[in-house]
Write a protein that holds these residues in place. Structure first.
Motif, PDB file in Angstrom:
ATOM      1  N   LYS A 138       0.691  -1.446  -0.064  1.00 37.12           N
ATOM      2  CA  LYS A 138      -0.304   0.066   0.219  1.00 37.12           C
ATOM      3  C   LYS A 138       0.940   1.134   0.094  1.00 37.12           C
ATOM      4  N   GLU A 139       1.832   1.297   0.410  1.00 33.27           N
ATOM      5  CA  GLU A 139       2.835   2.095   0.801  1.00 33.27           C
ATOM      6  C   GLU A 139       4.375   1.923   0.830  1.00 33.27           C
ATOM      7  N   ILE A 140       5.357   3.175   0.400  1.00 34.69           N
ATOM      8  CA  ILE A 140       7.101   2.358   0.662  1.00 34.69           C
ATOM      9  C   ILE A 140       7.139   3.616   1.907  1.00 34.69           C
ATOM     10  N   ARG A 141       7.176   3.028   2.558  1.00 34.82           N
ATOM     11  CA  ARG A 141       8.198   3.986   3.889  1.00 34.82           C
ATOM     12  C   ARG A 141       9.293   4.402   3.769  1.00 34.82           C
ATOM     13  N   GLY A 142       9.697   5.587   4.772  1.00 33.62           N
ATOM     14  CA  GLY A 142      11.058   5.942   5.397  1.00 33.62           C
ATOM     15  C   GLY A 142      11.432   7.058   5.347  1.00 33.62           C
ATOM     16  N   ASN A 143      12.704   7.252   5.614  1.00 34.60           N
ATOM     17  CA  ASN A 143      12.561   8.623   6.058  1.00 34.60           C
ATOM     18  C   ASN A 143      14.327   9.480   5.006  1.00 34.60           C
ATOM     19  N   GLY A 144      13.837   9.513   3.935  1.00 33.93           N
ATOM     20  CA  GLY A 144      14.557  10.351   2.879  1.00 33.93           C
ATOM     21  C   GLY A 144      15.409   7.717   2.437  1.00 33.93           C
ATOM     22  N   GLN A 145      15.177   7.467   3.090  1.00 37.28           N
ATOM     23  CA  GLN A 145      15.392   5.445   2.419  1.00 37.28           C
ATOM     24  C   GLN A 145      14.786   5.068   2.666  1.00 37.28           C
ATOM     25  N   VAL A 146      13.883   3.546   2.193  1.00 37.78           N
ATOM     26  CA  VAL A 146      13.382   2.963   2.207  1.00 37.78           C
ATOM     27  C   VAL A 146      13.488   2.318   3.410  1.00 37.78           C
ATOM     28  N   ASP A 147      12.603   1.470   4.328  1.00 37.92           N
ATOM     29  CA  ASP A 147      13.260   0.744   5.834  1.00 37.92           C
ATOM     30  C   ASP A 147      12.002   0.270   5.890  1.00 37.92           C
ATOM     31  N   GLU A 192       3.178  -2.686   9.153  1.00 39.08           N
ATOM     32  CA  GLU A 192       4.930  -2.371   8.224  1.00 39.08           C
ATOM     33  C   GLU A 192       5.340  -4.035   8.789  1.00 39.08           C
ATOM     34  N   TYR A 193       6.148  -4.039   7.467  1.00 38.95           N
ATOM     35  CA  TYR A 193       7.220  -4.708   6.762  1.00 38.95           C
ATOM     36  C   TYR A 193       8.547  -4.278   6.748  1.00 38.95           C
ATOM     37  N   PRO A 194       9.450  -4.262   7.756  1.00 35.62           N
ATOM     38  CA  PRO A 194      10.858  -3.866   7.485  1.00 35.62           C
ATOM     39  C   PRO A 194      11.967  -4.164   5.907  1.00 35.62           C
ATOM     40  N   THR A 195      12.109  -3.518   5.286  1.00 36.75           N
ATOM     41  CA  THR A 195      12.657  -3.808   4.226  1.00 36.75           C
ATOM     42  C   THR A 195      13.666  -2.733   3.790  1.00 36.75           C
TER      43      THR A 195
END
Ligand SMILES: Cc1cc2nc3c(=O)[nH]c(=O)nc-3n(C[C@H](O)[C@H](O)[C@H](O)COP(=O)(O)OP(=O)(O)OC[C@H]3O[C@@H](n4cnc5c(N)ncnc54)[C@H](O)[C@@H]3O)c2cc1C
Length: 112
Positions: A10-19, A33-36
């Protein structure tokens, strides 16, 4: 490696870099949420060849028709890679197509 079948990103999340990504379980509707550390986006196989309509022959799927020298039905116009009909759509085959197309173009220019 783990598989998340019947899930949608649904969304790609992170602060400047996907996490992490927000996943939805399509069977239950649950979101979590699933960490990657990376995301490969599958964009499908439809070629971006609309701008070629009416210029060179395309197959019904929109792929450019070429001969084994990568030449289209328009002399002096060559195609290579994923956009080409019957391409195996891999890096190696695309690079090979590009080499063949470049050499064919060179011969077209120098030999006519
Ligand atoms: C998620 C993913 C994973 C993959 N994994 C692998 C793998 O593990 N191994 C493997 O061998 N292959 C893999 N592939 C396939 C591989 O990436 C392709 O086969 C290869 O990149 C095709 O190269 P190409 O030069 O034909 O096309 P592309 O790499 O798609 O290059 C086409 C270029 O043309 C540009 N373009 C499009 N329209 C226009 C226009 N009108 N004007 C100017 N420029 C334009 C595009 O922006 C793009 O830069 C993967 C592909 C994806 C999407």
């Amino acid at each position: 490696m783990s598989f998340k079948l019947s899930h949608s990103v649904k969304e790609i999340r992170g602060n400047g870099q996907v996490d992490r990504v927000l996943l939805e379980d399509l069977k239950t509707g649950e979101e979590f949420e699933y960490p990657t550390s990376g995301v490969f986006i599958y964009i499908g196989f439809h070629p971006n060849s609309g701008f070629l309509q009416g210029t060179v022959a395309l197959d019904p799927g929109g792929h450019v028709v070429t001969d084994i020298r990568m030449e289209t039905d328009k002399p002096g116009v060559f195609a290579a890679g994923d956009v080409r009909q019957y391409s195996d759509r891999q890096l190696g085959t695309s690079v090979g197509d590009g080499i063949t197309a470049a050499l064919s173009a060179y011969r077209y220019i120098t030999e006519g």
